[in-house]
Enzyme design. Structure first.
Site, short mmCIF file in Angstrom:
data_model
loop_
_atom_site.label_atom_id
_atom_site.label_comp_id
_atom_site.label_asym_id
_atom_site.label_seq_id
_atom_site.Cartn_x
_atom_site.Cartn_y
_atom_site.Cartn_z
N CYS A 148 0.86 -1.19 0.00
CA CYS A 148 0.00 0.00 0.00
C CYS A 148 0.89 1.23 0.00
CB CYS A 148 -0.88 0.01 1.24
SG CYS A 148 -1.77 1.56 1.43
N GLU A 195 -4.66 -8.61 -1.85
CA GLU A 195 -4.60 -8.63 -0.37
C GLU A 195 -3.83 -7.41 0.10
OE1 GLU A 195 -2.23 -9.55 3.28
OE2 GLU A 195 -1.51 -9.21 1.25
N ARG A 238 -4.42 -11.35 13.02
CA ARG A 238 -3.78 -10.72 11.87
C ARG A 238 -4.89 -10.35 10.90
NH1 ARG A 238 1.47 -11.17 10.43
NH2 ARG A 238 2.03 -10.42 8.35
N ARG A 240 -6.43 -8.69 7.70
CA ARG A 240 -6.03 -8.26 6.36
C ARG A 240 -7.27 -8.13 5.50
NH1 ARG A 240 -2.11 -7.20 8.63
NH2 ARG A 240 0.07 -7.63 8.15
#
Length: 428
Positions: A148, A195, A238, A240
């Site tokens: 990103c 992702e 986690r 995502r």
């Protein structure tokens, strides 16, 4: 079992070596590989096994015609692996029968781990920005855990934004997302899976994600996205975001929110930690790199030094006084850990395994990190601990990807007019 893995790896290298030798002398190849010519001679005489990661270096010498053009032709679908890292997303799509036809990953250490673990019939391409979409093979699915980067959201007229005018290219130009869009636009795969970090949705007050959605929809895809926590499958929180798109003409009704997920937090850390009761499996590819099988315990180097442990406790106390939540994460067999990060190699503070009152806590070993990310014990770790921690900290939870891949599978294997046309073109 270990023998087959090993044998398969070295056979692949020897195949590349034989092809390279048609073009270059033993001396030339030795220079390129950074070994002496005697070593190359030993490999050729099969007196010793060449390390599998040499495949990559040898492929750089070769035109790739020596690869089997029929490899994977019976696979139910093909895919490309962009921003591949160590192949966490590929692991999931391999497991449902897919055939990878193209890989891109710029980090040479990640390339090394990738080549150790996946039988490639193609070289790993480096920087995706240097690759033309036209040079990428046809594929059914595009996979990418893209980084990103900040998007520059330019002021663009509504007219441009509504049509598929490339006038709003400057919104994403210079970001790696733009390179993904170019490939999708040119190749029009059946589907994609992207992702990213959870806060992609909130970046720049949601504007970044709006641009991403609009682009993917304008390319002709219906999309679904969902933030999924790894703790549904592994003992690690986690979160995502996963974005799945299917080409509009396939008329696929796919909704990630309809995926049934196992209950969160049922998997506990004890399941992935090294077993100290004599049941820890001996993995020939690890040897005693992480775990001392004679003493039945992880190596002492993973236990924190007194200095580091005192420092971390003081640091946590200082922040607690200020009302901040900063501090180490002490875990036991019954825990679900914090997110493993790429900086875990620095002090390991986010996941420290308690070793009782009398002993300082320890870091996870790289093998435990692999398990925490859902990689099987057959996954080999050919890099230093520091690199391994970074690689697993940057990876995806394989089980999350497998769950999504399985849900996508029926839609990927359905025949369509376009795939029929493609098949008849190949047959002709």
């Amino acid at each position: 079992m270990s023998h087959t893995f090993h044998h398969h790896d070295s056979e692949a290298v020897l195949k590349y070596l034989a092809a390279a030798r048609k073009l270059k002398s033993q001396e030339d190849i030795a220079t390129i590989l950074g070994v002496n010519a005697r070593q190359v001679r030993r490999w050729e005489a099969r007196e010793s096994d060449p390390p599998p990661y040499l495949s990559y270096a040898l492929q750089q010498i070769l035109p790739l015609e020596n690869n089997d053009p029929n490899a994977g032709k019976d696979a139910p679908f093909t895919f490309i692996d962009l921003f591949a890292g160590i192949g966490g997303i590929r692991q999931a799509f391999d497991s449902i029968g897919g055939h990878c036809v193209f890989t891109s990953e710029w980090d040479t250490y990640a390339q090394k781990t990738y080549l150790y673990n996946y039988p490639n019939n193609h070289q790993i391409n480096g920087d995706i920005t240097q690759i033309q979409a036209v040079d990428i093979p046809d594929h059914d699915v595009l996979l990418g855990g893209f980084p990103c980067q900040p998007f520059s959201i330019a002021g663009v007229s509504k007219k441009n934004a509504l049509g598929r005018a490339h006038g709003f290219a400057d919104e994403t130009q210079g970001t790696l997302f733009f390179d993904i869009c170019k490939i999708i636009d040119h190749k029009m795969p059946k589907a994609f899976l992207l992702e990213n970090v959870k806060n992609l949705t909130s970046h720049d007050k949601g504007r970044t994600f709006d641009v991403i959605k609009r682009w993917l929809i304008n390319l002709g895809y219906s999309i679904s996205y969902r933030v999924i926590d790894g703790a549904h499958f592994v003992p690690q929180h986690r979160e995502r975001i996963i974005i799945v798109g299917f080409r509009n003409d396939l008329k696929v009704d796919f909704d990630l929110h309809q995926l049934d997920l196992p209950a969160k937090g049922e998997r506990k850390l004890g399941e992935i930690l090294h077993k100290t009761d004599g049941t820890e499996p001996f993995l020939p590819w690890d040897g005693d790199a992480y775990f001392d099988h004679k003493k039945k315990k992880p190596l002492d180097k993973y236990t924190l030094t007194d200095n580091l442990w005192v420092y971390l406790q003081n640091y946590a106390a200082k922040h607690k006084e200020k009302g901040n939540g900063f501090g180490f994460g002490l875990v036991t067999n019954e825990s679900v850990t914090r997110t493993l990060s790429a900086r875990y190699y620095k002090d390991g503070s986010e996941i420290l395994v308690s070793q009782g009152k009398s002993k300082n806590p320890r870091r996870l070993t790289p093998r435990e990190c692999a398990r925490l990310m859902g990689f099987p014990d057959t996954f080999k770790i050919p890099v230093s601990d520091t690199r391994a921690y970074k690689q697993f900290g940057n990876s995806v939870v394989v089980d999350v990807m497998s769950h999504v891949a399985n849900a996508m599978l029926p839609h990927l294997t359905a025949e369509t007019e376009i795939t029929k046309a493609r098949r008849s073109k190949i047959a002709a």
